[in-house]
Design a protein around this motif. Structure first.
Motif, mmCIF file in Angstrom:
data_model
loop_
_atom_site.group_PDB
_atom_site.id
_atom_site.type_symbol
_atom_site.label_atom_id
_atom_site.label_comp_id
_atom_site.label_asym_id
_atom_site.label_seq_id
_atom_site.Cartn_x
_atom_site.Cartn_y
_atom_site.Cartn_z
ATOM 1 N N MET A 254 -32.514 21.599 46.077
ATOM 2 C CA MET A 254 -32.434 20.222 45.634
ATOM 3 C C MET A 254 -33.078 20.062 44.169
ATOM 4 O O MET A 254 -32.515 19.472 43.265
ATOM 5 N N PRO A 255 -34.498 20.492 43.908
ATOM 6 C CA PRO A 255 -34.922 20.313 42.441
ATOM 7 C C PRO A 255 -34.175 21.206 41.561
ATOM 8 O O PRO A 255 -34.067 20.503 40.405
ATOM 9 N N LEU A 256 -33.360 22.105 41.768
ATOM 10 C CA LEU A 256 -32.631 22.765 40.825
ATOM 11 C C LEU A 256 -31.353 21.944 40.381
ATOM 12 O O LEU A 256 -31.114 21.821 39.368
ATOM 13 N N LEU A 257 -30.705 21.386 41.498
ATOM 14 C CA LEU A 257 -29.535 20.211 41.297
ATOM 15 C C LEU A 257 -29.932 19.118 40.364
ATOM 16 O O LEU A 257 -29.402 18.862 39.362
ATOM 17 N N LEU A 258 -31.211 18.830 40.457
ATOM 18 C CA LEU A 258 -31.757 17.515 39.913
ATOM 19 C C LEU A 258 -32.031 17.972 38.304
ATOM 20 O O LEU A 258 -31.897 17.217 37.657
ATOM 21 N N ILE A 259 -32.644 19.256 38.257
ATOM 22 C CA ILE A 259 -32.550 19.674 36.604
ATOM 23 C C ILE A 259 -31.420 19.816 36.075
ATOM 24 O O ILE A 259 -31.089 19.398 34.916
ATOM 25 N N VAL A 260 -30.349 20.317 36.671
ATOM 26 C CA VAL A 260 -28.964 20.266 35.919
ATOM 27 C C VAL A 260 -28.349 19.191 35.825
ATOM 28 O O VAL A 260 -27.770 18.877 34.736
ATOM 29 N N LEU A 261 -28.430 18.262 36.785
ATOM 30 C CA LEU A 261 -28.024 16.885 36.659
ATOM 31 C C LEU A 261 -28.560 16.129 35.457
ATOM 32 O O LEU A 261 -28.086 15.533 34.626
ATOM 33 N N LEU A 262 -30.238 16.423 35.298
ATOM 34 C CA LEU A 262 -30.869 15.701 34.244
ATOM 35 C C LEU A 262 -30.410 16.245 32.730
ATOM 36 O O LEU A 262 -29.990 15.538 31.821
ATOM 37 N N PHE A 263 -30.056 17.703 32.807
ATOM 38 C CA PHE A 263 -29.529 18.177 31.315
ATOM 39 C C PHE A 263 -28.060 17.585 31.104
ATOM 40 O O PHE A 263 -27.856 17.306 30.077
ATOM 41 N N GLY A 264 -27.378 17.587 32.162
ATOM 42 C CA GLY A 264 -26.046 16.771 32.126
ATOM 43 C C GLY A 264 -26.138 15.502 31.403
ATOM 44 O O GLY A 264 -25.316 15.153 30.557
ATOM 45 N N VAL A 265 -26.755 14.618 32.202
ATOM 46 C CA VAL A 265 -27.102 13.161 31.467
ATOM 47 C C VAL A 265 -27.434 13.323 30.157
ATOM 48 O O VAL A 265 -27.321 12.346 29.072
ATOM 49 N N MET A 266 -28.397 14.111 29.829
ATOM 50 C CA MET A 266 -29.139 14.088 28.410
ATOM 51 C C MET A 266 -28.061 14.465 27.559
ATOM 52 O O MET A 266 -28.082 13.991 26.368
ATOM 53 N N TYR A 267 -27.093 15.518 27.528
ATOM 54 C CA TYR A 267 -26.084 15.775 26.900
ATOM 55 C C TYR A 267 -25.100 14.812 26.705
ATOM 56 O O TYR A 267 -24.820 14.381 25.540
ATOM 57 N N PHE A 268 -24.736 13.997 27.536
ATOM 58 C CA PHE A 268 -23.636 12.853 27.372
ATOM 59 C C PHE A 268 -24.537 11.706 26.962
ATOM 60 O O PHE A 268 -23.635 10.911 26.268
ATOM 61 N N MET A 269 -25.532 11.346 27.101
ATOM 62 C CA MET A 269 -26.325 10.291 26.491
ATOM 63 C C MET A 269 -27.051 10.349 25.138
ATOM 64 O O MET A 269 -27.096 9.586 24.440
ATOM 65 N N MET A 270 -27.289 11.750 24.937
ATOM 66 C CA MET A 270 -28.083 11.787 23.473
ATOM 67 C C MET A 270 -27.424 13.006 22.556
ATOM 68 O O MET A 270 -27.226 12.559 21.355
ATOM 69 N N ILE A 271 -27.036 14.075 23.058
ATOM 70 C CA ILE A 271 -26.578 15.166 22.250
ATOM 71 C C ILE A 271 -25.076 14.767 21.634
ATOM 72 O O ILE A 271 -24.809 15.150 20.583
ATOM 73 N N ARG A 272 -24.178 14.505 22.578
ATOM 74 C CA ARG A 272 -22.953 14.305 21.979
ATOM 75 C C ARG A 272 -22.696 13.349 21.143
ATOM 76 O O ARG A 272 -21.831 13.244 20.130
ATOM 77 N N PRO A 273 -23.249 12.037 21.311
ATOM 78 C CA PRO A 273 -23.102 10.853 20.217
ATOM 79 C C PRO A 273 -23.597 11.252 18.971
ATOM 80 O O PRO A 273 -23.147 11.150 17.860
ATOM 81 N N GLN A 274 -24.816 12.084 18.973
ATOM 82 C CA GLN A 274 -25.391 12.664 17.640
ATOM 83 C C GLN A 274 -24.501 13.655 16.986
ATOM 84 O O GLN A 274 -24.280 13.521 15.911
ATOM 85 N N GLN A 275 -23.861 14.431 17.582
ATOM 86 C CA GLN A 275 -22.811 15.196 17.191
ATOM 87 C C GLN A 275 -21.662 14.608 16.485
ATOM 88 O O GLN A 275 -21.206 14.785 15.311
ATOM 89 N N LYS A 276 -21.141 13.512 17.231
ATOM 90 C CA LYS A 276 -20.042 12.636 16.627
ATOM 91 C C LYS A 276 -20.485 12.138 15.494
ATOM 92 O O LYS A 276 -19.659 11.883 14.640
ATOM 93 N N ARG A 277 -21.746 11.343 15.343
ATOM 94 C CA ARG A 277 -22.045 10.656 14.247
ATOM 95 C C ARG A 277 -22.426 11.788 13.055
ATOM 96 O O ARG A 277 -21.896 11.348 11.815
ATOM 97 N N ARG A 278 -22.900 12.954 13.190
ATOM 98 C CA ARG A 278 -22.895 13.762 12.214
ATOM 99 C C ARG A 278 -21.709 14.159 11.721
ATOM 100 O O ARG A 278 -21.325 14.350 10.607
ATOM 101 N N ARG A 279 -20.329 14.216 12.691
ATOM 102 C CA ARG A 279 -19.125 14.704 12.096
ATOM 103 C C ARG A 279 -18.534 13.632 11.386
ATOM 104 O O ARG A 279 -17.785 13.911 10.282
#
Length: 125
Positions: free
Chosen positions: A14-39
Motif C-alpha cells: 500500500m505505501p508503494l502504491l501511494l508513492i507511485v500515485l503521488l508521482f503520477g498526480v505531480m506529473y499531470f498537475m505540475m510537470i506536464r503543464p510546465q513543459q507545454k508552456r515552455r514549448r
C-alpha cells in the motif's frame, strides 16, 4: 498461515502504491503543464520577425528591428535600439502582417452589362 500474517504482507504494498500515485498526480498537475508552456514560448520566440510589437520579461514594450540566432534587436524609441536574448521576449503583442500583393485585374470594357433580370411593378390605380 494466519490472518495477521496475510494483512502484514498486503500492507507493505500500500505505501508503494501511494508513492507511485503521488508521482503520477505531480506529473499531470505540475510537470506536464510546465513543459507545454515552455514549448509554446519557444514556438513564439522562433516566430519573431521584424516589425513585431513585443513585451520583454521585464515589461519593456518595443518593436523588433532584426532577429539573429540568439539575439533580437528591438527599437525602444525612435532611433534607440537595444539587443536582447531571444528567451527574454515574454510575448508578441502585435505581429506584423505579411503583405501579399494581389495581381492587377485587367481593365473592364466600357460596354454596358445587360442584366437578365427584368423588373415589373404593378400600379395601384
Amino acid at each position: 498461515m494466519s490472518i495477521a500474517a496475510q494483512a502484514q504482507g498486503g500492507g507493505s504494498f500500500m505505501p508503494l502504491l501511494l508513492i507511485v500515485l503521488l508521482f503520477g498526480v505531480m506529473y499531470f498537475m505540475m510537470i506536464r503543464p510546465q513543459q507545454k508552456r515552455r514549448r509554446e514560448a519557444q514556438q513564439m520566440q522562433s516566430s519573431l520577425g521584424a516589425g513585431d510589437q513585443i513585451v520583454t520579461i521585464g515589461g519593456l514594450h518595443a518593436t523588433v528591428v532584426s532577429v539573429d540566432d540568439d539575439v533580437v534587436t528591438v527599437e525602444i524609441s525612435p532611433g534607440v535600439n537595444a539587443r536582447y536574448a531571444r528567451p527574454a521576449i515574454a510575448k508578441i503583442v502585435k505581429q506584423e502582417a505579411t503583405v501579399v500583393e494581389e495581381p492587377v485585374a485587367a481593365p473592364v470594357a466600357d460596354d454596358p452589362i445587360e442584366s437578365p433580370v427584368v423588373e415589373t411593378r404593378k400600379s395601384n390605380d
